[in-house]
Motif scaffolding. Structure first.
Motif, PDB file in Angstrom:
ATOM      1  N   GLY A 115      19.112 -38.062  -2.975  1.00  0.00           N
ATOM      2  CA  GLY A 115      20.696 -38.289  -3.096  1.00  0.00           C
ATOM      3  C   GLY A 115      21.142 -38.796  -4.510  1.00  0.00           C
ATOM      4  N   ILE A 116      21.005 -38.772  -5.220  1.00  0.00           N
ATOM      5  CA  ILE A 116      20.765 -39.067  -6.316  1.00  0.00           C
ATOM      6  C   ILE A 116      21.898 -37.319  -7.242  1.00  0.00           C
ATOM      7  N   ASP A 117      23.077 -37.532  -6.940  1.00  0.00           N
ATOM      8  CA  ASP A 117      23.581 -36.103  -8.098  1.00  0.00           C
ATOM      9  C   ASP A 117      24.025 -37.067  -9.306  1.00  0.00           C
ATOM     10  N   ILE A 118      23.755 -36.220 -10.926  1.00  0.00           N
ATOM     11  CA  ILE A 118      24.888 -36.544 -12.001  1.00  0.00           C
ATOM     12  C   ILE A 118      25.127 -35.422 -11.953  1.00  0.00           C
ATOM     13  N   GLN A 119      26.127 -35.558 -11.759  1.00  0.00           N
ATOM     14  CA  GLN A 119      27.498 -34.820 -12.866  1.00  0.00           C
ATOM     15  C   GLN A 119      27.274 -34.211 -13.686  1.00  0.00           C
ATOM     16  N   VAL A 137      13.507 -44.319 -13.713  1.00  0.00           N
ATOM     17  CA  VAL A 137      13.464 -44.276 -11.796  1.00  0.00           C
ATOM     18  C   VAL A 137      13.645 -45.448 -11.320  1.00  0.00           C
ATOM     19  N   SER A 138      14.519 -46.515 -11.808  1.00  0.00           N
ATOM     20  CA  SER A 138      14.569 -47.912 -11.184  1.00  0.00           C
ATOM     21  C   SER A 138      16.116 -47.618 -11.174  1.00  0.00           C
ATOM     22  N   SER A 139      16.304 -47.266 -11.763  1.00  0.00           N
ATOM     23  CA  SER A 139      18.056 -47.122 -12.220  1.00  0.00           C
ATOM     24  C   SER A 139      18.753 -46.465 -11.521  1.00  0.00           C
ATOM     25  N   CYS A 140      17.732 -44.710 -11.103  1.00  0.00           N
ATOM     26  CA  CYS A 140      18.057 -43.996 -10.788  1.00  0.00           C
ATOM     27  C   CYS A 140      18.191 -44.343  -8.875  1.00  0.00           C
ATOM     28  N   LEU A 141      17.361 -45.112  -8.948  1.00  0.00           N
ATOM     29  CA  LEU A 141      16.738 -45.776  -6.970  1.00  0.00           C
ATOM     30  C   LEU A 141      18.188 -46.643  -7.069  1.00  0.00           C
TER      31      LEU A 141
END
Length: 101
Positions: free
Chosen positions: A12-16, A42-46
């Motif tokens: 659910g994390i889409d990095i454009q 990882v914690s930043s992405c979450l």
């Protein structure tokens, strides 16, 4: 890397913009290091997962205003101190010229 993007997208994390993402990570860990801790990534992405709520955006706006105000106060303080230094230098220069005469 495409595999990393795919891994994040499934969660659910889409990095454009990968470069922007990297700059964001580096701005937090400090640009004097070339390594970014995996736990930090990882914690930043979450925390980036999902859609920002209206409250998230208002909190960000509020924090930005506070930082802007602190920044302006700091700039004013520095300008005031520089003005005092300039005035002191002018006085010393004037005194030095007066003594020579």
């Amino acid at each position: 890397h495409p595999r990393f993007r795919s891994y994040l997208r499934v969660r659910g994390i889409d990095i454009q913009d990968a470069r922007l993402f990297h700059r964001m990570m580096m701005s937090v860990v400090g640009e004097d290091t070339k390594d970014i801790d995996l736990h930090f990534v990882v914690s930043s992405c979450l925390r980036m997962k999902g859609v920002a709520s209206s409250m998230d955006l208002h909190a960000l706006t509020f924090e930005s205003k506070i930082l802007n105000k602190k920044h302006r106060l700091h700039i004013n303080d520095v300008q005031e101190k520089l003005s005092r230094i300039e005035e002191s230098l002018r006085m010393l220069t004037t005194m030095n010229c007066s003594v020579r005469i």
